[in-house]
Enzyme design. Structure first.
Site, short mmCIF file in Angstrom:
data_model
loop_
_atom_site.label_atom_id
_atom_site.label_comp_id
_atom_site.label_asym_id
_atom_site.label_seq_id
_atom_site.Cartn_x
_atom_site.Cartn_y
_atom_site.Cartn_z
N CYS A 194 26.19 133.53 -18.40
CA CYS A 194 25.82 134.94 -18.26
C CYS A 194 24.40 135.18 -18.78
CB CYS A 194 26.84 135.79 -19.03
SG CYS A 194 26.38 137.53 -19.20
N CYS A 212 24.17 137.97 -21.34
CA CYS A 212 24.67 137.53 -22.65
C CYS A 212 23.60 136.70 -23.36
CB CYS A 212 25.95 136.70 -22.48
SG CYS A 212 27.29 137.55 -21.64
#
Length: 190
Positions: A72, A75
């Protein structure tokens, strides 16, 4: 056909040697510069340093659960800010990291209806979810929410989904679909 003098050949060799040295020096500088620019904080490191979920639910401190994945990009982008926030608030807030690619966390993924990451769940001291935030959030927004969490006040930036999100779909659905309101249109009525 022209013939080069020995002095000209030596000059070319010196020039080529200097070009090679400069190229090597620039390559080393580039590699070192890129290494320093990349985040020294990895999601794996944050996960390893996080409070285990069982402990967070029982130690009487409020908690921030982050559902994440190593792939991600949002993230990854938030990792340095999350490390700083953990450093600032770690004494008063549990920081819990749950990797959505680990099937161990499937019950929590379903409980908190994680369908995009990063997905943050704010838990009060009793371990009850009081707010959620989805997507990449500015550090200031997260800090403001953590201040409110510690003060046991309403979180000003809860239920927001304004940031970048990586889509995520749980690998399975709940065993009892009748309790899932997202699936009400697929129920067969006789």
């Amino acid at each position: 056909m022209s013939v080069s003098s020995p002095e000209a050949n030596t000059g070319k060799r010196v020039r080529n040697f200097l070009i090679v040295l400069v190229a090597i020096a620039l390559s080393v500088a580039l590699v070192l510069g890129l290494r320093n620019q990349t985040s020294a904080v990895s999601l794996t490191h944050l996960d390893e340093e996080s409070v285990p979920l069982e402990v967070a639910l029982s130690n009487g401190k409020p908690s921030l659960i982050e559902f994440y994945a190593n792939w991600c990009t949002s993230c990854q982008a938030m990792a340095p800010d999350m490390a700083q926030l953990k450093q600032e608030y770690g004494e008063s807030v549990n920081f819990v990291m749950l990797n959505v690619d680990n099937s161990k966390w499937l019950p929590e993924i379903l409980t908190y209806r994680v369908d995009g990451i990063p997905h943050f769940v704010f838990l009060n001291k009793a371990g009850e979810a009081i707010a959620q935030s989805i997507g990449e959030q500015p550090r200031m927004v997260m800090a403001t929410n953590l201040d409110a969490l510690v003060a046991e006040s309403p979180l000003p930036y809860a239920q927001r989904s304004s940031g970048q999100v990586s889509k995520f779909t749980a690998p399975v659905t709940p065993a009892d679909n009748a309790d899932d309101p997202r699936l009400h249109s697929s129920q067969v009525v006789n």
